[in-house]
Design a protein around this motif. Structure first.
Motif, PDB file in Angstrom:
ATOM      1  N   MET A 202       1.104  -1.218   0.100  1.00 44.65           N
ATOM      2  CA  MET A 202      -0.079   0.054   0.021  1.00 44.65           C
ATOM      3  C   MET A 202       0.903   1.181  -0.089  1.00 44.65           C
ATOM      4  O   MET A 202       1.880   1.192   0.345  1.00 44.65           O
ATOM      5  N   LEU A 203       0.207   2.522  -0.417  1.00 50.03           N
ATOM      6  CA  LEU A 203       0.975   3.705  -0.136  1.00 50.03           C
ATOM      7  C   LEU A 203      -0.084   4.640  -0.114  1.00 50.03           C
ATOM      8  O   LEU A 203      -1.000   4.535  -0.678  1.00 50.03           O
ATOM      9  N   ALA A 204       0.102   5.332   1.223  1.00 47.14           N
ATOM     10  CA  ALA A 204      -0.904   6.278   1.505  1.00 47.14           C
ATOM     11  C   ALA A 204      -0.352   7.794   1.755  1.00 47.14           C
ATOM     12  O   ALA A 204       0.541   7.789   2.058  1.00 47.14           O
ATOM     13  N   PHE A 205      -1.370   8.589   1.322  1.00 45.27           N
ATOM     14  CA  PHE A 205      -0.771  10.350   1.346  1.00 45.27           C
ATOM     15  C   PHE A 205      -1.906  10.722   2.588  1.00 45.27           C
ATOM     16  O   PHE A 205      -3.131  10.467   2.585  1.00 45.27           O
ATOM     17  N   ARG A 206      -1.314  11.520   3.412  1.00 46.59           N
ATOM     18  CA  ARG A 206      -2.081  12.170   4.195  1.00 46.59           C
ATOM     19  C   ARG A 206      -1.530  13.912   4.650  1.00 46.59           C
ATOM     20  O   ARG A 206      -0.382  13.762   4.666  1.00 46.59           O
TER      21      ARG A 206
END
Length: 454
Positions: A202-206
């Protein structure tokens, strides 16, 4: 003062007095090394004494006891909370201590006969004060995880090896050894674990409160390999350029993490303005495997390709299966490094006057990266054991991989190097200068510190 605590309280008083009188300012290197070893031994011995206590606290606080639970009677919600409060450690450390205590405590059968500990080799090493609780918990967790599939005999044999090899390893070296042990104990589980790791990618941006953006990612080894290789290769090039830059004003002042962030942004910007995938990277992925794994990787039969051996990717600790190697082999930017039965590297040239890229690939199979500190192969250069300026030859027998910092340390401080054996399982030894260690006791280098016997 009870009979149990009396002798310990006397020892504690003597230890407190000795620690209060310690003066470490300006200690000579030999004295500093000896003091470090003594205090580390005291800590391990204290842990060895506390582990069975933690195990017994856990036993007397088991959930089915309800309000009669020892930890609840003491006003705590769990045994981990009680131990955490008593020791000042985290609840995770307390849970680790309880697990080791339970795994190394003597047991009794249904008729009351005493049985050995569940993990007797770990128990013996912990009790002797040579194995830390952290290392013991790592070994115990691994063995418990694979016990059903690997069988009791194989697990006990591996336990003896791990308990003997773990003392003295860093946490990174211990993790690598445990990964290797799991791949050996549970070969049939390699491929399912590979699929699980891939499914969890996974790769998440916040966006944070201050307006910055955080990226959180998790990648399986096969997906991570090109990412790590590309970014690490560019960082290494910048740091080497810094090393040869005499003008401080012209040196790149960014930290490694800042460089990695900027490189990721540069790669993304390049992709936005590029119609084709770049085909000339500054570095390549190296996949290392033995000959049987190589043959399995070439086999189109899916079962055969998943059944034999494991391979490793430079810069990635987790081993991969032959099936993963076969998937990666379609990429021309991958260099396969194949080993023969005698652990010699096959098809890598040795006849060049200077150390070549092929020679470095061969040495990386033996040294694993910097043979002194363990830095990845991409961070290293090839050092002449017998210096070139003193007539040393430029061949594999006279080469060793060192990062730039360790290369300078070896030269400047007067360390000596020797290599015992040949091929992949040869052992580099570093002999300290007399001013650092008057006994000049050799220190094992390279991955043989943690690599299990092939």
């Amino acid at each position: 003062m009870s009979k149990v605590t009396g002798p310990l309280i006397e020892v504690l008083g003597a230890l407190r007095s000795a620690v209060a009188d310690l003066d470490v300012v300006g200690l000579a290197p030999d004295d500093m090394a000896e003091l470090t070893d003594v205090l580390a031994s005291i800590r391990r011995v204290a842990e060895a004494g506390f582990a069975p206590v933690a195990g017994e606290i856990s036993r007397q606080s088991r959930r089915e006891l309800g309000k009669d639970s020892y930890s609840r009677k003491r006003g705590f919600t769990s045994p981990a909370a009680l131990i955490s409060a008593a020791t000042g450690s985290s609840t995770a450390d307390a849970a680790r201590m309880m697990k080791v205590g339970e795994a190394t405590a003597p047991r009794r059968n249904l008729v009351g006969e005493e049985l050995p500990a569940k993990h007797p080799h770990v128990a013996q090493a912990v009790k002797a004060g040579v194995l830390s609780v952290t290392a013991a918990e790592g070994i115990v967790s691994l063995l418990d995880r694979v016990a059903i599939r690997a069988g009791d005999a194989a697990c006990e044999e591996m336990e003896a090896i791990l308990a003997a090899r773990a003392p003295g390893l860093t946490s990174d070296e211990l993790r690598r050894m445990l990964l290797d042990a799991e791949a050996r104990l549970d070969p049939d589980g390699k491929e399912p674990r590979e699929h699980e790791r891939r499914d969890r990618r996974m790769l998440a941006f916040r966006t944070e409160r201050d307006g910055s953006v955080s990226l959180t990612g998790r990648f399986d080894p096969e997906t991570a390999a090109p990412i790590v290789t590309a970014i690490d290769g560019i960082v290494t090039r910048i740091m080497r350029r810094n090393e040869h830059q005499d003008d401080p004003a012209k040196k790149d002042g960014r930290t490694r993490m800042q460089m990695q962030a900027d490189i990721l942004a540069d790669l993304a910007r390049h992709a936005l303005g590029c119609r084709a995938v770049p085909t000339r990277p500054i570095t390549t992925m190296v996949v290392r495997m033995d000959y049987d794994t190589f043959r399995a990787a070439l086999d189109e039969n899916a079962e055969a390709a998943g059944a034999a051996g494991t391979a490793r990717i430079d810069g990635i600790e987790q081993p991969i299966t032959a099936r993963a190697v076969r998937r990666m082999a379609v990429d021309a930017q991958i260099i396969p490094c194949v080993l023969g039965g005698n652990s010699e590297v096959l098809d890598l040239g040795r006849e060049e006057r200077l150390f070549t890229k092929k020679q470095k690939l061969a040495l990386a199979e033996r040294d694993g990266g910097c043979a002194f500190c363990g830095a990845p192969p991409g961070h290293t250069i090839v050092h002449h054991i017998d210096w070139w300026s003193r007539g040393g030859r430029t061949d594999l027998d006279n080469g060793i991989l060192l990062c730039v910092a360790c290369h300078h340390r070896i030269h400047d401080d007067g360390w000596e190097i020797r290599i015992d054996g040949v091929g992949r399982n040869a052992v580099p030894w570093f002999i300290p200068p007399p001013w650092l260690d008057h006994t000049r006791t050799p220190r094992r280098g390279g991955p043989t510190r943690y690599r299990l016997v092939a």
